[in-house]
Scaffold this motif. Structure first.
Motif, PDB file in Angstrom:
ATOM      1  N   HIS A  21       0.823  -1.196   0.000  1.00 13.24           N
ATOM      2  CA  HIS A  21       0.000   0.000   0.000  1.00 13.24           C
ATOM      3  C   HIS A  21       0.869   1.264   0.000  1.00 13.24           C
ATOM      4  CE1 HIS A  21      -2.650  -3.113   1.633  1.00 13.24           C
ATOM      5  NE2 HIS A  21      -3.675  -2.367   1.294  1.00 13.24           N
ATOM      6  N   GLY A  22       0.272   2.339  -0.491  1.00 10.81           N
ATOM      7  CA  GLY A  22       0.960   3.622  -0.476  1.00 10.81           C
ATOM      8  C   GLY A  22      -0.016   4.771  -0.642  1.00 10.81           C
ATOM      9  N   ILE A  23       0.441   5.976  -0.321  1.00 14.14           N
ATOM     10  CA  ILE A  23      -0.356   7.192  -0.493  1.00 14.14           C
ATOM     11  C   ILE A  23       0.295   8.023  -1.598  1.00 14.14           C
ATOM     12  CG2 ILE A  23      -1.227   9.298   0.560  1.00 14.14           C
ATOM     13  CD1 ILE A  23      -2.495   6.816   1.693  1.00 14.14           C
ATOM     14  N   LEU A  24      -0.500   8.379  -2.598  1.00 15.35           N
ATOM     15  CA  LEU A  24      -0.022   9.119  -3.765  1.00 15.35           C
ATOM     16  C   LEU A  24      -0.558  10.545  -3.703  1.00 15.35           C
ATOM     17  CD1 LEU A  24       1.364   8.911  -6.655  1.00 15.35           C
ATOM     18  CD2 LEU A  24      -0.944   8.440  -7.504  1.00 15.35           C
ATOM     19  N   THR A  25       0.317  11.527  -3.869  1.00 15.88           N
ATOM     20  CA  THR A  25      -0.140  12.912  -3.855  1.00 15.88           C
ATOM     21  C   THR A  25      -0.914  13.230  -5.132  1.00 15.88           C
ATOM     22  OG1 THR A  25       1.863  13.753  -4.914  1.00 15.88           O
ATOM     23  CG2 THR A  25       1.878  13.594  -2.500  1.00 15.88           C
ATOM     24  N   LYS A  26      -1.758  14.219  -5.039  1.00 20.03           N
ATOM     25  CA  LYS A  26      -2.590  14.616  -6.173  1.00 20.03           C
ATOM     26  C   LYS A  26      -1.744  14.958  -7.398  1.00 20.03           C
ATOM     27  CE  LYS A  26      -6.155  18.015  -7.396  1.00 20.03           C
ATOM     28  NZ  LYS A  26      -6.957  19.163  -6.885  1.00 20.03           N
ATOM     29  N   ASN A  27      -0.606  15.616  -7.188  1.00 23.13           N
ATOM     30  CA  ASN A  27       0.240  16.044  -8.312  1.00 23.13           C
ATOM     31  C   ASN A  27       0.917  14.880  -9.022  1.00 23.13           C
ATOM     32  OD1 ASN A  27      -0.385  18.715  -7.784  1.00 23.13           O
ATOM     33  ND2 ASN A  27       1.427  19.065  -6.516  1.00 23.13           N
ATOM     34  N   ASN A  28       1.147  13.780  -8.306  1.00 26.40           N
ATOM     35  CA  ASN A  28       1.847  12.643  -8.911  1.00 26.40           C
ATOM     36  C   ASN A  28       0.924  11.647  -9.604  1.00 26.40           C
ATOM     37  OD1 ASN A  28       4.410  13.482  -8.269  1.00 26.40           O
ATOM     38  ND2 ASN A  28       4.559  12.257  -6.399  1.00 26.40           N
ATOM     39  N   ASN A 206       9.292  -1.325  -7.215  1.00 24.80           N
ATOM     40  CA  ASN A 206      10.365  -0.462  -7.722  1.00 24.80           C
ATOM     41  C   ASN A 206       9.986   0.232  -9.032  1.00 24.80           C
ATOM     42  OD1 ASN A 206      12.126  -1.107  -5.572  1.00 24.80           O
ATOM     43  ND2 ASN A 206      12.767  -2.992  -6.602  1.00 24.80           N
ATOM     44  N   LEU A 207       9.014  -0.325  -9.751  1.00 26.99           N
ATOM     45  CA  LEU A 207       8.573   0.287 -11.004  1.00 26.99           C
ATOM     46  C   LEU A 207       7.872   1.624 -10.774  1.00 26.99           C
ATOM     47  CD1 LEU A 207       7.064  -2.911 -12.701  1.00 26.99           C
ATOM     48  CD2 LEU A 207       9.258  -1.838 -13.214  1.00 26.99           C
ATOM     49  N   PHE A 208       7.399   1.836  -9.543  1.00 20.70           N
ATOM     50  CA  PHE A 208       6.646   3.061  -9.235  1.00 20.70           C
ATOM     51  C   PHE A 208       7.335   3.919  -8.181  1.00 20.70           C
ATOM     52  CE2 PHE A 208       3.785  -0.592 -10.004  1.00 20.70           C
ATOM     53  CZ  PHE A 208       3.335  -0.231 -11.266  1.00 20.70           C
ATOM     54  N   ALA A 209       8.588   3.594  -7.898  1.00 18.42           N
ATOM     55  CA  ALA A 209       9.312   4.268  -6.821  1.00 18.42           C
ATOM     56  C   ALA A 209       9.464   5.774  -7.053  1.00 18.42           C
ATOM     57  CB  ALA A 209      10.684   3.630  -6.635  1.00 18.42           C
ATOM     58  N   ASP A 210       9.434   6.221  -8.304  1.00 21.27           N
ATOM     59  CA  ASP A 210       9.579   7.653  -8.596  1.00 21.27           C
ATOM     60  C   ASP A 210       8.348   8.456  -8.201  1.00 21.27           C
ATOM     61  OD1 ASP A 210      12.085   7.214  -9.623  1.00 21.27           O
ATOM     62  OD2 ASP A 210      11.403   7.113 -11.716  1.00 21.27           O
ATOM     63  N   TYR A 211       7.216   7.771  -7.978  1.00 23.79           N
ATOM     64  CA  TYR A 211       5.960   8.485  -7.731  1.00 23.79           C
ATOM     65  C   TYR A 211       5.350   8.206  -6.364  1.00 23.79           C
ATOM     66  CZ  TYR A 211       6.597   8.124 -12.764  1.00 23.79           C
ATOM     67  OH  TYR A 211       7.142   8.134 -14.021  1.00 23.79           O
ATOM     68  N   VAL A 212       5.584   6.995  -5.841  1.00 28.69           N
ATOM     69  CA  VAL A 212       4.939   6.625  -4.582  1.00 28.69           C
ATOM     70  C   VAL A 212       5.768   5.571  -3.858  1.00 28.69           C
ATOM     71  CG1 VAL A 212       3.530   4.851  -5.716  1.00 28.69           C
ATOM     72  CG2 VAL A 212       2.759   5.838  -3.542  1.00 28.69           C
ATOM     73  N   GLU A 213       5.785   5.650  -2.541  1.00 21.74           N
ATOM     74  CA  GLU A 213       6.462   4.637  -1.732  1.00 21.74           C
ATOM     75  C   GLU A 213       5.442   3.585  -1.313  1.00 21.74           C
ATOM     76  OE1 GLU A 213       9.121   4.137   2.366  1.00 21.74           O
ATOM     77  OE2 GLU A 213       8.105   6.045   1.919  1.00 21.74           O
ATOM     78  N   LEU A 214       5.636   2.368  -1.776  1.00 24.86           N
ATOM     79  CA  LEU A 214       4.736   1.268  -1.446  1.00 24.86           C
ATOM     80  C   LEU A 214       5.348   0.456  -0.316  1.00 24.86           C
ATOM     81  CD1 LEU A 214       3.921   0.414  -5.131  1.00 24.86           C
ATOM     82  CD2 LEU A 214       2.221   1.108  -3.440  1.00 24.86           C
ATOM     83  N   VAL A 215       4.556   0.218   0.721  1.00 22.37           N
ATOM     84  CA  VAL A 215       5.108  -0.392   1.932  1.00 22.37           C
ATOM     85  C   VAL A 215       4.260  -1.572   2.391  1.00 22.37           C
ATOM     86  CG1 VAL A 215       6.087   1.806   2.688  1.00 22.37           C
ATOM     87  CG2 VAL A 215       3.789   1.143   3.459  1.00 22.37           C
TER      88      VAL A 215
END
Length: 229
Positions: A21-28, A206-215
């Motif tokens: 799971h992760g939280i993505l900011t509106k801008n990303n 790791n494919l989405f590491a530039d936009y969101v931290e999945l934990v």
């Protein structure tokens, strides 16, 4: 009375849900969606979703003691048509039971048993009432999802509160900042498949590491405990 799906010669199968799971900011969010389109196909690869999820707890409180551990919260997941959310004839009802998560800390993902039983006809809330359950809470999830490698479901959604119980027209954003919840889910049909899926999820994030931290969510937050008080 509602009717659930039947499985000849066996009970409803249990799966093991492996997730991050992760939280993505509106801008990303736009950049993440572009990334998903590139990985999973194109703009037509996205699936819109609108879910109304109702949590139900037992009507009769189990006395304090070891037997309480056997109590489970049930969830009624109502999948609505995003183009016609008020048309209940197009809705899909599923009763979900999510078990206690693994407390093991070495996994690359959260792991918990899950059982899903689709309700094909009748009144689903009334069916839960007949099972001895009552309303506890609810929310609406709205967004989209992609399927990566035909295994990993990447769900991008926003959570909404309901101003009035049961009225999806009264929804309000749970987070005024406009953030999105990201969940990557893979289902294992046996426990033997779980280690490999967890390893793969650890690689996929790791494919989405530039936009969101999945934990890996702490198992204490995923416990299926009944909030009697």
């Amino acid at each position: 009375m509602a009717a659930g799906k039947k499985h000849t010669g066996m009970g409803i199968p249990m799966h093991y849900e492996c997730s991050l799971h992760g939280i993505l900011t509106k801008n990303n969010e736009p950049q993440l969606r572009t990334r998903l389109e590139a990985l999973c196909g194109n703009t037509e690869a996205a699936h819109r979703e609108l879910h109304h999820e109702i949590s139900c707890i037992p009507c009769v409180e189990t006395p304090i003691g070891p037997l309480r551990r056997e109590d489970h919260m049930l969830r009624l997941r109502i999948e609505l048509d995003p183009t016609e959310p008020s048309n209940m004839e197009k809705s899909k009802n599923t009763v979900c039971m999510l078990g206690h998560p693994e407390p093991r800390s070495g996994r690359g993902a959260s792991v918990r048993p899950a059982i899903y039983a689709q309700v094909f006809s009748g009144n689903a809330p009334q069916f839960l009432s007949l099972l001895g359950y009552k309303f506890h809470s609810e929310f609406v999830r709205k967004g989209y999802w992609f399927l990566y490698r035909n295994i990993f479901k990447v769900i991008v959604s926003q959570i909404y509160r309901l101003g009035e119980q049961g009225d999806i027209q009264s929804v309000q954003e749970a987070d005024p900042s406009g953030s999105w919840v990201i969940q990557i889910v893979a289902d294992a049909s046996t426990q033997e498949q779980v280690p490999r899926l967890c390893e793969q999820l650890d690689e996929v994030k790791n494919l989405f590491a530039d936009y969101v931290e999945l934990v890996v969510v702490d198992h204490a937050f995923l416990e299926n405990k009944i909030p009697y008080s």
